[in-house]
Design an enzyme around this catalytic site. Structure first.
Site, mmCIF file in Angstrom:
data_model
loop_
_atom_site.group_PDB
_atom_site.id
_atom_site.type_symbol
_atom_site.label_atom_id
_atom_site.label_comp_id
_atom_site.label_asym_id
_atom_site.label_seq_id
_atom_site.Cartn_x
_atom_site.Cartn_y
_atom_site.Cartn_z
ATOM 1 N N ASP A 7 -0.707 1.306 -3.603
ATOM 2 C CA ASP A 7 -1.172 0.645 -2.392
ATOM 3 C C ASP A 7 -0.176 -0.455 -2.043
ATOM 4 O O ASP A 7 0.530 -0.967 -2.923
ATOM 5 C CB ASP A 7 -2.567 0.046 -2.595
ATOM 6 N N GLU A 9 0.632 -4.081 0.545
ATOM 7 C CA GLU A 9 0.218 -5.116 1.489
ATOM 8 C C GLU A 9 1.451 -5.503 2.290
ATOM 9 O O GLU A 9 2.574 -5.502 1.765
ATOM 10 C CB GLU A 9 -0.366 -6.337 0.768
ATOM 11 N N GLU A 52 -3.187 -12.800 10.985
ATOM 12 C CA GLU A 52 -4.156 -11.709 10.829
ATOM 13 C C GLU A 52 -3.970 -11.007 9.491
ATOM 14 O O GLU A 52 -4.955 -10.644 8.824
ATOM 15 C CB GLU A 52 -4.010 -10.701 11.970
ATOM 16 N N HIS A 57 -5.175 -10.172 3.111
ATOM 17 C CA HIS A 57 -4.752 -10.154 1.707
ATOM 18 C C HIS A 57 -4.545 -11.534 1.084
ATOM 19 O O HIS A 57 -4.382 -11.649 -0.133
ATOM 20 C CB HIS A 57 -3.486 -9.316 1.533
ATOM 21 N N HIS A 150 -8.078 -7.952 -0.095
ATOM 22 C CA HIS A 150 -7.249 -6.801 -0.419
ATOM 23 C C HIS A 150 -6.144 -7.251 -1.370
ATOM 24 O O HIS A 150 -5.553 -8.317 -1.197
ATOM 25 C CB HIS A 150 -6.603 -6.230 0.849
ATOM 26 N N ASP A 155 -6.518 -2.539 -5.420
ATOM 27 C CA ASP A 155 -6.877 -1.411 -4.557
ATOM 28 C C ASP A 155 -6.358 -0.097 -5.122
ATOM 29 O O ASP A 155 -7.012 0.945 -5.008
ATOM 30 C CB ASP A 155 -6.338 -1.634 -3.144
#
Length: 227
Positions: A7, A9, A52, A57, A150, A155
């Site tokens: 995963d 970010e 945002e 995260h 997150h 994740d």
């Protein structure tokens, strides 16, 4: 079979629009069982973090200020993923950032034939349902209570469990007939048929019957002649 669940970010939604990768987490699986081997790294994005994205995260400019650039730390990631299939949720998004960063620093791209998208698998298995990672964890009873924000590694670890369930659950490795037994049956079937011996005859000959009668005649007071 070795597979990598991963995963990412990022600073936003589009690498081509100027966003960058800031975190990646990878979980190694062998035959769909986690080995305990993981890879986790943060990268300096060389650009400000969008508010945002930070809300999702929690990674701020200050936190990432001392992290290495992707180009300076790519070797470790490349070595870890090797040539294994790469599994991600909405994998096209993660691949776009991974390959974008690899291309930017002059490294070979990861072929999309190695991509396994759990979002597509979930849509096929559960049409009409919610397919977010949170929703799938709820569906399969996977504890995500520690997931406040997150995080790439967290994740990826949750997704590894979801992936196993999507592919058939923990029973996927069980079989009533083992591979060894199957091979033994196949080997047995391949052997040439053994020659069949003719049936033996156990009927006593005339000489044997005469010898038996002579022996019985010498037995005194035999029980088989008792009244």
């Amino acid at each position: 079979m070795r597979e990598i669940v991963f995963d990412t970010e990022t600073t936003g939604l589009s690498f081509s629009g100027g966003d960058r990768l800031v975190e990646i987490g990878c979980v190694e699986m062998i035959n769909r069982v986690e080995t305990g081997q993981v890879f986790h790294a943060y990268y300096h994005p060389e650009r400000p973090m969008a508010a945002e994205a930070q809300a999702v995260h929690g990674l701020s400019d200050a936190f990432l200020s001392d992290k290495p650039r992707f180009a300076d730390a790519a070797d470790a990631l490349i070595a870890f993923i090797g040539d294994a299939p790469l599994i991600a949720h909405n994998a096209g998004f993660d691949f776009s950032f991974l390959n974008g960063e690899l291309h930017k620093c002059g490294r070979s791209l990861v072929c999309t034939t190695r991509m396994i998208d759990t979002l597509q698998i979930a849509r096929q298995r559960h049409p009409g349902a919610k397919h977010t990672l949170d929703a799938l964890c709820s569906r399969y009873g996977i504890d995500r209570s520690h997931r406040v924000l997150h995080g790439a590694l967290l994740d990826a670890q949750l997704l590894a469990q979801v992936y196993v369930e999507l592919m058939g659950g923990r029973q996927i490795g069980l079989s009533l007939v083992s591979e060894t037994a199957t091979a033994a049956v196949a080997a047995s079937a391949a052997r040439p048929a053994a020659s069949v011996r003719p049936a033996r005859t156990f009927q006593p000959s005339e000489g044997e019957l005469a010898a038996h009668a002579a022996f019985l005649s010498k037995v005194s007071d035999p029980i088989w002649t008792a009244a």
